[in-house]
Design a protein around this motif. Structure first.
Motif, PDB file in Angstrom:
ATOM      1  N   ILE A 146      52.180  -3.585  15.959  1.00  0.00           N
ATOM      2  CA  ILE A 146      53.292  -3.568  14.991  1.00  0.00           C
ATOM      3  C   ILE A 146      53.080  -2.633  13.807  1.00  0.00           C
ATOM      4  CG2 ILE A 146      54.033  -5.867  15.725  1.00  0.00           C
ATOM      5  CD1 ILE A 146      53.148  -6.924  12.966  1.00  0.00           C
ATOM      6  N   THR A 147      52.616  -1.422  14.062  1.00  0.00           N
ATOM      7  CA  THR A 147      52.438  -0.463  12.965  1.00  0.00           C
ATOM      8  C   THR A 147      53.759   0.130  12.496  1.00  0.00           C
ATOM      9  OG1 THR A 147      52.062   1.424  14.452  1.00  0.00           O
ATOM     10  CG2 THR A 147      50.146   0.112  13.803  1.00  0.00           C
ATOM     11  N   PHE A 148      54.873  -0.258  13.114  1.00  0.00           N
ATOM     12  CA  PHE A 148      56.183   0.185  12.638  1.00  0.00           C
ATOM     13  C   PHE A 148      56.604  -0.564  11.379  1.00  0.00           C
ATOM     14  CE2 PHE A 148      56.585  -2.819  16.150  1.00  0.00           C
ATOM     15  CZ  PHE A 148      57.336  -3.848  15.591  1.00  0.00           C
ATOM     16  N   VAL A 149      55.838  -1.582  10.974  1.00  0.00           N
ATOM     17  CA  VAL A 149      56.037  -2.196   9.658  1.00  0.00           C
ATOM     18  C   VAL A 149      54.915  -1.720   8.738  1.00  0.00           C
ATOM     19  CG1 VAL A 149      57.259  -4.223  10.509  1.00  0.00           C
ATOM     20  CG2 VAL A 149      54.762  -4.300  10.298  1.00  0.00           C
ATOM     21  N   ALA A 150      55.172  -1.777   7.439  1.00  0.00           N
ATOM     22  CA  ALA A 150      54.200  -1.274   6.466  1.00  0.00           C
ATOM     23  C   ALA A 150      52.965  -2.151   6.367  1.00  0.00           C
ATOM     24  CB  ALA A 150      54.862  -1.147   5.091  1.00  0.00           C
TER      25      ALA A 150
END
Length: 333
Positions: A140-144
């Motif tokens: 989930i690196t698409f969230v900060a």
């Protein structure tokens, strides 16, 4: 690769509890991974034993616990020794009675139908940047603020199949030349996810939050908050571009880093699952791919996942991750 732990008390200064004394840690490779034995995760771990498990995770990054037939509640309780529990996923709903648990079922994942018609799929392919992504990713690196630690339980595992591999991103960074390290230390990268755009519109979230699109910006090198060590923060699945480089420059750099991540088998560990195994990994300094042999077996594979402590990442220049589109992650605790 050995890790110097930061401000950790020496276990030798106190008498080990019976649980802690029984705990064993056997490295799986000289670089990455260890098998932990001697404890029953169905029982609540005392503070000393929990601390030793956390220290083992910092040292080895991937921990394998064999033959641990946990219930969902027991998995969540065990997860809490690593931090505050999150919902199952920023996009995917958890189990109806356990919102903290995400279940991955092979037969369900492989039977998904793409919503785009043939022309739309051709347009998508024509306007996408093709790379050999394989399956390597950090969660989930698409969230900060990606989660810090992942706990995965093998509920149903086919014999001799369903393996997962991990690569040590700290060791990958250390293997770069000093000049190359200096270059990547100063760069950031944009990560993103938009399932609907590629024809897989997510189901609405039970909590009413957005299912995408998501965009976030992270340092290309991140500093581990507990050990202070640097690691490459590369994710072929979600990393889209490097803002400070031209598209051609960024593509060349990323292709090199992605190929290094996939090809450095000396910096990897491959775990063959068995039913009731628990694997815990540090999502802050590893990338994984599983099941990496999925196309080679037809049997069912079911795993249940929990995650803890979403955390904004920090790079060598002090850059702190930021959310561009979508919402940061959060905890249930």
């Amino acid at each position: 690769m050995s890790v110097d732990l930061v401000e950790k008390p020496s276990p030798s200064t106190t008498t080990p509890s019976s649980q802690a004394a029984a705990l064993t840690v056997k490295p799986l490779t000289p670089i990455l991974g260890a098998e932990v034995g001697g404890i029953d995760l169905r029982q609540e771990l005392d503070a000393q034993t929990a601390a030793r498990v956390r220290e083992a995770l910092l040292a080895h990054k991937v921990l394998v616990f064999r033959d641990q037939p946990l219930t969902d509640d027991e998995q969540i309780r065990f997860s809490r020794i690593f931090g505050k529990v999150t919902p199952a996923h920023p996009i995917t709903n958890g189990l109806p009675d356990q919102p903290a648990i995400m279940q991955n079922v092979k037969s369900v994942m492989t039977s998904r139908v793409n919503e785009l018609d043939a022309i739309a799929r051709q347009q998508l392919r024509a306007n996408s940047k093709g790379r050999r992504l394989r399956g390597w990713h950090t969660d989930i690196t698409f969230v900060a603020n990606p989660t810090s630690v992942t706990i995965l339980r093998g509920l149903e595992i086919p014999d001799g199949a369903g393996d997962t591999a991990w690569v040590d991103l700290e060791a990958l960074y250390a293997a770069l030349s000093p000049a190359f390290q200096q270059l990547v230390d100063g760069l950031t990268a944009v990560h993103g996810r938009d399932d609907a755009r590629i024809g897989y519109t997510p189901l609405p979230r039970d909590d009413g939050r957005t299912t995408g699109p998501f965009l976030s910006e992270h340092a290309l090198v991140r500093i581990h908050p507990e050990t202070g060590r640097k690691s490459l923060f590369v994710n072929p699945v979600f990393l889209k571009y490097i803002p400070d480089l031209t598209d051609a420059e960024g593509a060349a750099l990323l292709d090199y880093l992605f190929e290094e991540q996939a090809g450095r088998i000396d910096l990897q560990v491959r775990v063959q699952w068995r039913t009731n195994d628990i694997v815990v990994w540090d999502n802050r300094n590893t990338s994984h791919w599983g099941p990496l042999d999925e196309i080679h077996f037809a049997a069912e594979r079911i795993v249940r996942r929990t995650t803890v402590d979403p955390e904004y990442t920090t790079g060598p220049t002090g850059f702190r991750s930021r959310q561009i589109v979508g919402e940061p992650f959060y905890t249930l605790d």
